[in-house]
Design an enzyme around this catalytic site. Structure first.
Site, PDB file in Angstrom:
ATOM      1  N   CYS A   2      12.943   7.484   2.437  1.00 50.12           N
ATOM      2  CA  CYS A   2      12.931   7.848   2.878  1.00 50.12           C
ATOM      3  C   CYS A   2      12.608   8.323   4.680  1.00 50.12           C
ATOM      4  O   CYS A   2      11.897   8.920   4.789  1.00 50.12           O
ATOM      5  CB  CYS A   2      14.481   8.608   2.978  1.00 50.12           C
ATOM      6  SG  CYS A   2      15.380   7.412   1.783  1.00 50.12           S
ATOM      7  N   ARG A  27       7.152   2.719   7.065  1.00 46.56           N
ATOM      8  CA  ARG A  27       7.917   3.409   5.972  1.00 46.56           C
ATOM      9  C   ARG A  27       8.643   2.055   5.271  1.00 46.56           C
ATOM     10  O   ARG A  27       8.806   2.402   4.578  1.00 46.56           O
ATOM     11  CB  ARG A  27       8.673   4.218   5.941  1.00 46.56           C
ATOM     12  CG  ARG A  27       7.810   5.595   6.264  1.00 46.56           C
ATOM     13  CD  ARG A  27       8.622   6.965   6.808  1.00 46.56           C
ATOM     14  NE  ARG A  27       8.779   7.341   5.990  1.00 46.56           N
ATOM     15  CZ  ARG A  27       8.488   9.187   5.300  1.00 46.56           C
ATOM     16  NH1 ARG A  27       6.936   9.494   5.262  1.00 46.56           N
ATOM     17  NH2 ARG A  27       8.997   9.575   4.501  1.00 46.56           N
ATOM     18  N   TRP A  73      15.937   3.902   2.268  1.00 42.92           N
ATOM     19  CA  TRP A  73      15.993   2.850   1.252  1.00 42.92           C
ATOM     20  C   TRP A  73      16.616   3.006   0.474  1.00 42.92           C
ATOM     21  O   TRP A  73      17.021   4.546   0.027  1.00 42.92           O
ATOM     22  CB  TRP A  73      14.548   2.672   0.594  1.00 42.92           C
ATOM     23  CG  TRP A  73      13.015   2.550   1.132  1.00 42.92           C
ATOM     24  CD1 TRP A  73      11.986   2.625   1.979  1.00 42.92           C
ATOM     25  CD2 TRP A  73      13.565   0.908   1.278  1.00 42.92           C
ATOM     26  NE1 TRP A  73      11.247   1.528   2.601  1.00 42.92           N
ATOM     27  CE2 TRP A  73      12.085   0.198   1.876  1.00 42.92           C
ATOM     28  CE3 TRP A  73      14.390   0.109   1.266  1.00 42.92           C
ATOM     29  CZ2 TRP A  73      11.540  -1.281   2.297  1.00 42.92           C
ATOM     30  CZ3 TRP A  73      13.815  -1.571   1.727  1.00 42.92           C
ATOM     31  CH2 TRP A  73      12.444  -1.611   1.743  1.00 42.92           C
ATOM     32  N   ASN A  99      16.348  12.757   1.590  1.00 39.24           N
ATOM     33  CA  ASN A  99      14.091  11.993   0.948  1.00 39.24           C
ATOM     34  C   ASN A  99      14.632  12.418  -0.503  1.00 39.24           C
ATOM     35  O   ASN A  99      14.483  13.578  -0.788  1.00 39.24           O
ATOM     36  CB  ASN A  99      13.527  12.010   2.312  1.00 39.24           C
ATOM     37  CG  ASN A  99      12.412  10.707   1.468  1.00 39.24           C
ATOM     38  OD1 ASN A  99      12.375  10.326   0.533  1.00 39.24           O
ATOM     39  ND2 ASN A  99      11.402  10.877   2.088  1.00 39.24           N
ATOM     40  N   GLY A 100      14.750  11.231  -1.697  1.00 38.68           N
ATOM     41  CA  GLY A 100      14.329  12.309  -2.658  1.00 38.68           C
ATOM     42  C   GLY A 100      15.054  11.662  -3.729  1.00 38.68           C
ATOM     43  O   GLY A 100      15.844  10.571  -3.648  1.00 38.68           O
ATOM     44  N   GLU A 485     -10.570   1.418 -13.236  1.00 41.39           N
ATOM     45  CA  GLU A 485     -10.319   2.261 -12.374  1.00 41.39           C
ATOM     46  C   GLU A 485     -10.477   3.000 -12.468  1.00 41.39           C
ATOM     47  O   GLU A 485     -11.520   3.554 -10.940  1.00 41.39           O
ATOM     48  CB  GLU A 485      -8.948   2.185 -12.302  1.00 41.39           C
ATOM     49  CG  GLU A 485      -8.973   2.300 -10.853  1.00 41.39           C
ATOM     50  CD  GLU A 485      -8.886   1.555  -9.414  1.00 41.39           C
ATOM     51  OE1 GLU A 485      -8.526   1.805  -8.368  1.00 41.39           O
ATOM     52  OE2 GLU A 485      -9.107   0.499  -9.585  1.00 41.39           O
ATOM     53  N   LYS A 489     -14.024   4.086  -9.078  1.00 39.96           N
ATOM     54  CA  LYS A 489     -13.738   5.653  -8.603  1.00 39.96           C
ATOM     55  C   LYS A 489     -14.776   5.485  -8.317  1.00 39.96           C
ATOM     56  O   LYS A 489     -15.269   5.665  -7.078  1.00 39.96           O
ATOM     57  CB  LYS A 489     -12.514   6.024  -8.658  1.00 39.96           C
ATOM     58  CG  LYS A 489     -10.938   5.521  -8.323  1.00 39.96           C
ATOM     59  CD  LYS A 489     -10.243   4.874  -7.133  1.00 39.96           C
ATOM     60  CE  LYS A 489     -10.433   3.721  -6.422  1.00 39.96           C
ATOM     61  NZ  LYS A 489     -10.749   2.242  -6.569  1.00 39.96           N
ATOM     62  N   GLU A 492     -17.520   3.954  -6.527  1.00 43.77           N
ATOM     63  CA  GLU A 492     -18.022   3.688  -5.177  1.00 43.77           C
ATOM     64  C   GLU A 492     -17.537   4.321  -4.117  1.00 43.77           C
ATOM     65  O   GLU A 492     -18.881   4.556  -2.922  1.00 43.77           O
ATOM     66  CB  GLU A 492     -15.627   3.032  -5.017  1.00 43.77           C
ATOM     67  CG  GLU A 492     -15.749   1.951  -5.083  1.00 43.77           C
ATOM     68  CD  GLU A 492     -14.273   1.434  -4.579  1.00 43.77           C
ATOM     69  OE1 GLU A 492     -13.971   0.921  -4.591  1.00 43.77           O
ATOM     70  OE2 GLU A 492     -13.396   2.262  -5.353  1.00 43.77           O
ATOM     71  N   HIS A 508     -20.696  -2.582 -30.290  1.00 41.25           N
ATOM     72  CA  HIS A 508     -21.004  -2.990 -30.049  1.00 41.25           C
ATOM     73  C   HIS A 508     -22.268  -3.186 -28.774  1.00 41.25           C
ATOM     74  O   HIS A 508     -22.217  -4.241 -27.805  1.00 41.25           O
ATOM     75  CB  HIS A 508     -20.031  -4.266 -29.222  1.00 41.25           C
ATOM     76  CG  HIS A 508     -19.390  -4.601 -30.492  1.00 41.25           C
ATOM     77  ND1 HIS A 508     -19.026  -5.380 -31.767  1.00 41.25           N
ATOM     78  CD2 HIS A 508     -18.345  -4.298 -30.570  1.00 41.25           C
ATOM     79  CE1 HIS A 508     -18.143  -5.967 -32.358  1.00 41.25           C
ATOM     80  NE2 HIS A 508     -17.883  -4.752 -31.967  1.00 41.25           N
ATOM     81  N   LYS A 607     -12.821  -1.767   3.825  1.00 40.98           N
ATOM     82  CA  LYS A 607     -11.556  -1.889   3.039  1.00 40.98           C
ATOM     83  C   LYS A 607     -11.033  -3.389   3.016  1.00 40.98           C
ATOM     84  O   LYS A 607     -10.490  -3.658   1.865  1.00 40.98           O
ATOM     85  CB  LYS A 607     -10.863  -1.542   4.421  1.00 40.98           C
ATOM     86  CG  LYS A 607      -9.871  -1.555   3.637  1.00 40.98           C
ATOM     87  CD  LYS A 607      -9.269  -0.173   2.996  1.00 40.98           C
ATOM     88  CE  LYS A 607      -7.900   0.618   2.139  1.00 40.98           C
ATOM     89  NZ  LYS A 607      -7.903   0.856   0.800  1.00 40.98           N
TER      90      LYS A 607
END
Length: 612
Positions: A2, A27, A73, A99-100, A485, A489, A492, A508, A607
């Protein structure tokens, strides 16, 4: 999740609040509202839908100079005028925005009803207004009443309240990581908000509340304290108006900011697609695709880089929840291999930007074959959303760092929910099962916040890794994409050669690389085929290889076995990848900073990849 804003000053509050809410529109939200405090009178208006609906309804409000505003939301209760914030206490003296998620709201609501309180909404937020009302009735000041309320609720919260018992004041609290609370210091006016975007049009002088801190703000002052009552000296800083610095806020790099924003981004994504009470899924942007899900017989997920790793997890979710065969493919390979597709095939593309050339070309192949298409995307109106039959938006917000972090975790959450939606359409998902999944998801932002709170402890592990030139990342089952992932990271942004492998592949080939100067990072959490991972770790250590493992809290065996461990809180098996990837993001970031690398703009990378 929110958007929150409060204003106390000399100007009429309504125009300031409306502008701030518009600055927070990015948001996402399903309703908006404002409350004004004039002397001992409160006035509220709130509307489902866009801020334009709210703006059209404010004409009869007083010219008060103190007020709060909110974009919501839905989490508890469907989107409606009634469930929109702000919420009043039943005596009409307290108004709250929030919010939460109040995780223990059901028990609190039951107690409050038994005490004679009357509820006007289905939300968890309204419990806060009634709790503050009780504390005021016990003789506490508004700030002390908020502190007492904060001690009664569980979960991460950002709370802002006003009361007729304290005219001219706004109080705020930050509990955990449901979103920030920033205070803006103007000339004879003050702002409280969830985001710098709502503050900077008024002032550049700001201070941020930390977890467990509260503040009372008037037009010309701000005082802060902890929940326990200890005074806090707010650290004021000046935020330059230039867009880059303003967006970066208090953080040295966008990547760190975006890693730390993940609890809120995950929460935003979950509750843009679902409600907890009643347990329901809302995929408003699926369009015509929604009516064709029941006929899907096969799913193919495509992506590139980080999005491909999210798709790998999506494949597991779809097969497990919907019991539909699913495959995952690199979009750049998919487009050239003449795949077998048809109207009964659902192709799910994952692209944070929605402009990745290989994904778009793969989608063109799927379209030509007549396949149903749904895209998971973080950018409204992007090209993938115009090609696909339906869209699932992630709500990560703008991601500026080239190395994706919050777009990965929000894509995983979106795919989890999409798998539930497909299971709902195909039949295997019962209402009770859906409720169980949503309750697990509701706890996820807080769990991720807990991992982030331990960053300082984790930093001690990076010295050996920062000096390495190569690193191996291992995982099994749902932890395999996490290992992939983590390796991506690291390579990158630190330029260390990292490779992610399924741990079963060790014998292997990769085991030949093991030596004392070759570190391994193992994802060995509770549900990640842990017993098998223990065997892999023992084999590495038998050859002199140092091992750092991401483990579940309390795993004494792996703590004793490994050279170093990064414990994470226990969570359901399906959500473990989201929790386990966060320390790997932090690890890559801290190593890159120690090596002096350009974290936000690593060499040779862009990006959005728009050419082959």
């Amino acid at each position: 999740m929110c958007g929150i804003v409060g204003y106390a000053g000399q100007r009429p509050a309504v125009p300031v609040l409306i502008r701030a809410l518009k600055d927070l529109e990015y948001r996402g939200y399903d309703s908006a509202g404002i409350a004004l405090l004039e002397g001992e009178q409160l006035a509220i208006t709130k509307k489902q839908g866009k801020i334009a609906n709210l703006e059209a309804s404010v004409g009869d409000l007083p010219d008060a100079t103190v007020g709060i505003g909110h974009t919501r939301w839905a989490t508890h209760g469907r989107p409606s005028d009634q469930n929109a914030h702000p919420h009043l206490s039943c005596d009409g003296r307290v108004v709250v925005i929030h919010n939460g998620i109040v995780e223990n709201y059901a028990a609190l609501r039951q107690r409050l009803l038994a005490s004679g309180h009357r509820f006007a909404s289905e939300t968890d937020t309204e419990t806060l207004a009634h709790l503050i009302e009780e504390e005021l009735a016990a003789g506490r000041s508004l700030l002390n009443a908020l502190a007492a309320t904060a001690r009664q609720v569980t979960g991460s919260q950002a709370i802002v309240a006003m009361s007729t018992c304290d005219p001219g004041a706004i109080v705020a609290a930050r509990l955990g990581n449901a979103g920030g609370v920033v205070i803006g210091f103007g000339q004879g006016e003050m702002v409280v908000a969830s985001d710098l975007a709502a503050v900077l049009p008024v002032t550049q002088e700001v201070a941020f509340l930390a977890d467990g801190q509260l503040a009372r703000v008037t037009a010309d002052s701000a005082e802060a304290r902890t929940i326990a009552g200890e005074p806090v000296a707010l650290e004021r800083r000046r935020i330059p108006i230039d867009p880059v610095t303003a967006l970066k806020g208090q953080y040295p790099h966008f990547m760190l900011k975006e890693i730390l924003e993940q609890p809120e981004a995950i929460s935003d994504t979950i509750w843009s697609l679902a409600t907890l009470e009643p347990p329901a899924l809302y995929f408003d942007d699926l369009g015509a695709a929604a009516g064709r899900l029941a006929a899907v017989e096969r799913v193919v997920l495509i992506g590139m880089g980080t999005s491909l790793h999210a798709a790998m997890l999506g494949q597991r979710y779809i097969e497990a929840f919907a019991r539909v065969p699913a495959a995952v493919d690199n979009a750049s390979e998919f487009r050239y291999r003449d795949p077998v597709l048809g109207p009964e095939t659902l192709v799910v593309s994952v692209s944070q930007s929605g402009e990745t050339v290989d994904v778009l070309e793969a989608m063109a192949v799927a379209k030509q074959a007549g396949a149903l298409q749904i895209t998971v995307c973080n950018t409204e109106g992007a090209q993938t959303t115009r090609v696909a039959d339906g869209t699932v938006y992630t709500r990560a917000g703008l991601e500026r760092g080239v190395a994706s972090t919050k777009c990965f975790t929000t894509a995983v959450v979106a795919l989890y929910l999409l798998a539930l939606r497909l299971a709902q359409a195909k039949g295997p998902l019962t209402p009770e099962q859906l409720a169980g999944h949503l309750h697990e998801l509701a706890r996820l932002p807080g769990t991720v916040a807990s991992v982030l709170s331990r960053r300082d402890q984790q930093r001690k592990l990076i010295r050996g890794l920062a000096a390495a030139e190569h690193a191996l990342f291992l995982g099994r089952g749902l932890a395999f994409p996490v290992a992939m992932e983590g390796a991506l990271k690291l390579k990158e942004i630190s330029y260390i050669h990292g490779e992610g492998y399924a741990a079963g592949e060790m014998k292997h080939g990769p085991i030949a690389l093991i030596e004392p100067s070759f570190p391994t990072i193992a994802v060995a959490t509770e549900h990640a085929l842990r017993a098998k991972m223990v065997s892999n770790i023992e084999q590495i250590q038998a050859r002199g290889g140092p091992v750092t493992a991401v483990i579940t809290e309390g795993d004494e065996q792996l703590t004793a076995l490994c050279d170093a461990v990064i414990p994470v809180p226990p969570v359901s098996s399906w959500l473990e990848p989201v929790v386990a990837v966060v320390p790997l993001q932090l690890l890559a970031y801290d190593v890159a900073v120690q090596r002096g690398c350009d974290v936000d703009q690593p060499r040779n990378l862009a990006k959005t990849v728009t050419v082959e």
